[in-house]
Design a protein around this motif. Sequence first.
Motif, mmCIF file in Angstrom:
data_model
loop_
_atom_site.group_PDB
_atom_site.id
_atom_site.type_symbol
_atom_site.label_atom_id
_atom_site.label_comp_id
_atom_site.label_asym_id
_atom_site.label_seq_id
_atom_site.Cartn_x
_atom_site.Cartn_y
_atom_site.Cartn_z
ATOM 1 N N LEU A 278 0.818 -1.212 0.000
ATOM 2 C CA LEU A 278 0.000 0.000 0.000
ATOM 3 C C LEU A 278 0.853 1.264 0.000
ATOM 4 O O LEU A 278 0.535 2.249 -0.665
ATOM 5 N N LYS A 279 1.930 1.233 0.763
ATOM 6 C CA LYS A 279 2.801 2.408 0.856
ATOM 7 C C LYS A 279 3.795 2.510 -0.299
ATOM 8 O O LYS A 279 4.467 3.534 -0.458
ATOM 9 N N GLN A 280 3.910 1.410 -1.084
ATOM 10 C CA GLN A 280 4.935 1.326 -2.135
ATOM 11 C C GLN A 280 6.308 1.515 -1.492
ATOM 12 O O GLN A 280 7.167 2.250 -1.989
ATOM 13 N N ARG A 281 6.483 0.808 -0.376
ATOM 14 C CA ARG A 281 7.691 0.931 0.441
ATOM 15 C C ARG A 281 8.524 -0.345 0.321
ATOM 16 O O ARG A 281 7.966 -1.439 0.248
ATOM 17 N N PRO A 282 9.855 -0.254 0.296
ATOM 18 C CA PRO A 282 10.704 -1.454 0.217
ATOM 19 C C PRO A 282 10.362 -2.449 1.318
ATOM 20 O O PRO A 282 10.262 -2.093 2.493
ATOM 21 N N ALA A 283 10.202 -3.702 0.951
ATOM 22 C CA ALA A 283 9.756 -4.732 1.887
ATOM 23 C C ALA A 283 10.807 -5.087 2.931
ATOM 24 O O ALA A 283 10.496 -5.701 3.942
ATOM 25 N N GLY A 284 12.061 -4.716 2.699
ATOM 26 C CA GLY A 284 13.108 -5.073 3.637
ATOM 27 C C GLY A 284 13.099 -4.263 4.919
ATOM 28 O O GLY A 284 13.805 -4.597 5.879
ATOM 29 N N GLN A 285 12.344 -3.178 4.963
ATOM 30 C CA GLN A 285 12.286 -2.345 6.158
ATOM 31 C C GLN A 285 11.380 -2.995 7.203
ATOM 32 O O GLN A 285 10.608 -3.906 6.907
ATOM 33 N N VAL A 286 11.479 -2.521 8.441
ATOM 34 C CA VAL A 286 10.643 -3.049 9.518
ATOM 35 C C VAL A 286 9.802 -1.927 10.119
ATOM 36 O O VAL A 286 10.144 -0.750 9.997
ATOM 37 N N LEU A 287 8.717 -2.315 10.769
ATOM 38 C CA LEU A 287 7.777 -1.341 11.313
ATOM 39 C C LEU A 287 7.791 -1.359 12.841
ATOM 40 O O LEU A 287 7.989 -2.405 13.452
ATOM 41 N N PRO A 288 7.566 -0.206 13.462
ATOM 42 C CA PRO A 288 7.442 -0.164 14.920
ATOM 43 C C PRO A 288 6.135 -0.802 15.378
ATOM 44 O O PRO A 288 5.195 -0.965 14.581
ATOM 45 N N TRP A 289 6.074 -1.151 16.659
ATOM 46 C CA TRP A 289 4.887 -1.770 17.240
ATOM 47 C C TRP A 289 4.182 -0.796 18.168
ATOM 48 O O TRP A 289 4.826 -0.072 18.939
ATOM 49 N N LEU A 290 2.866 -0.803 18.129
ATOM 50 C CA LEU A 290 2.059 -0.095 19.118
ATOM 51 C C LEU A 290 1.695 -1.077 20.231
ATOM 52 O O LEU A 290 1.280 -2.210 19.961
ATOM 53 N N VAL A 291 1.858 -0.637 21.478
ATOM 54 C CA VAL A 291 1.583 -1.486 22.647
ATOM 55 C C VAL A 291 0.700 -0.711 23.621
ATOM 56 O O VAL A 291 0.623 0.519 23.558
ATOM 57 N N PRO A 292 0.024 -1.420 24.548
ATOM 58 C CA PRO A 292 -0.954 -0.751 25.415
ATOM 59 C C PRO A 292 -0.386 -0.022 26.612
ATOM 60 O O PRO A 292 -1.114 0.721 27.271
ATOM 61 N N GLY A 293 0.880 -0.199 26.954
ATOM 62 C CA GLY A 293 1.420 0.486 28.121
ATOM 63 C C GLY A 293 2.825 0.037 28.453
ATOM 64 O O GLY A 293 3.414 -0.819 27.780
ATOM 65 N N ALA A 294 3.378 0.616 29.518
ATOM 66 C CA ALA A 294 4.763 0.350 29.906
ATOM 67 C C ALA A 294 4.995 -1.111 30.291
ATOM 68 O O ALA A 294 6.122 -1.615 30.177
ATOM 69 N N ASP A 295 3.959 -1.810 30.727
ATOM 70 C CA ASP A 295 4.109 -3.226 31.084
ATOM 71 C C ASP A 295 4.528 -4.069 29.879
ATOM 72 O O ASP A 295 5.065 -5.171 30.048
ATOM 73 N N ALA A 296 4.277 -3.555 28.676
ATOM 74 C CA ALA A 296 4.645 -4.292 27.466
ATOM 75 C C ALA A 296 6.150 -4.499 27.376
ATOM 76 O O ALA A 296 6.610 -5.425 26.699
ATOM 77 N N LEU A 297 6.934 -3.666 28.060
ATOM 78 C CA LEU A 297 8.383 -3.854 28.059
ATOM 79 C C LEU A 297 8.748 -5.207 28.662
ATOM 80 O O LEU A 297 9.713 -5.845 28.256
ATOM 81 N N ASP A 298 7.973 -5.639 29.649
ATOM 82 C CA ASP A 298 8.249 -6.930 30.288
ATOM 83 C C ASP A 298 7.972 -8.094 29.344
ATOM 84 O O ASP A 298 8.545 -9.173 29.494
ATOM 85 N N THR A 299 7.085 -7.876 28.387
ATOM 86 C CA THR A 299 6.695 -8.942 27.457
ATOM 87 C C THR A 299 7.538 -8.950 26.191
ATOM 88 O O THR A 299 7.954 -10.017 25.725
ATOM 89 N N TYR A 300 7.805 -7.772 25.643
ATOM 90 C CA TYR A 300 8.405 -7.714 24.316
ATOM 91 C C TYR A 300 9.868 -7.277 24.298
ATOM 92 O O TYR A 300 10.503 -7.316 23.237
ATOM 93 N N ALA A 301 10.414 -6.873 25.434
ATOM 94 C CA ALA A 301 11.830 -6.518 25.510
ATOM 95 C C ALA A 301 12.591 -7.625 26.218
ATOM 96 O O ALA A 301 12.171 -8.103 27.274
#
Length: 202
Positions: A40-63
């Motif tokens: 949709l963006k016509q953007r190179p597929a090799g790039q990566v996207l940031p994640w949206l998370v619900p709060g600071a507790d997400a650091l314990d799960t995804y970091a």
Amino acid sequence: MSVAAYRALAAGEVAIVPTDTVYGLAALPGSGGYEKIFELKQRPAGQVLPWLVPGADALDTYAAEASPAARRLARRFWPGALTIVVRASKRAQELGSVAPDGTVALRCPDEPTCLNLLERLGKPLCCTSANLHGAPAVSRRAELDPSFADVAGFGELPDCCRGGKASTIVDCTGETPQILREGPIPEQLVREAAGIDATLER
């Protein structure tokens, strides 16, 4: 909450959502919708996207290991216009769509629609600005490219987003946080919140 956006996201498809900064194209990590975003963006597929998370507790799960500076920044600026880059945890890597170097960029948006979607889905959302590659990000619905009109959630978007400027990005994977992009939150505030005395690296 946008019903159309939720249904599309839950089915692994792409949706367009408002955030507190700019409109975004969103999809679950590792889903078919994630790949569709690049088309949709016509953007190179090799790039990566940031994640949206619900709060600071997400650091314990995804970091894998969130540094003290990363936790201080999350407590100070989340929800808000700050993206924090961390080493991806095993759980994040299992979901997919992390960077080749094993990092993931996380942000908790200060926008009720996004937060409701995240809570309802129970998963993070990969999200990037809803604009064609190389074009500026937009915060007014009238400025969105017509090619996005058929994306789920388009018809339920508000007329504008509050912020209008993409988030500040801080890399917290090393000993000293490094600003990768300065946005609504200036360096001085980031430095103070992170407990860093010297000027942040760029």
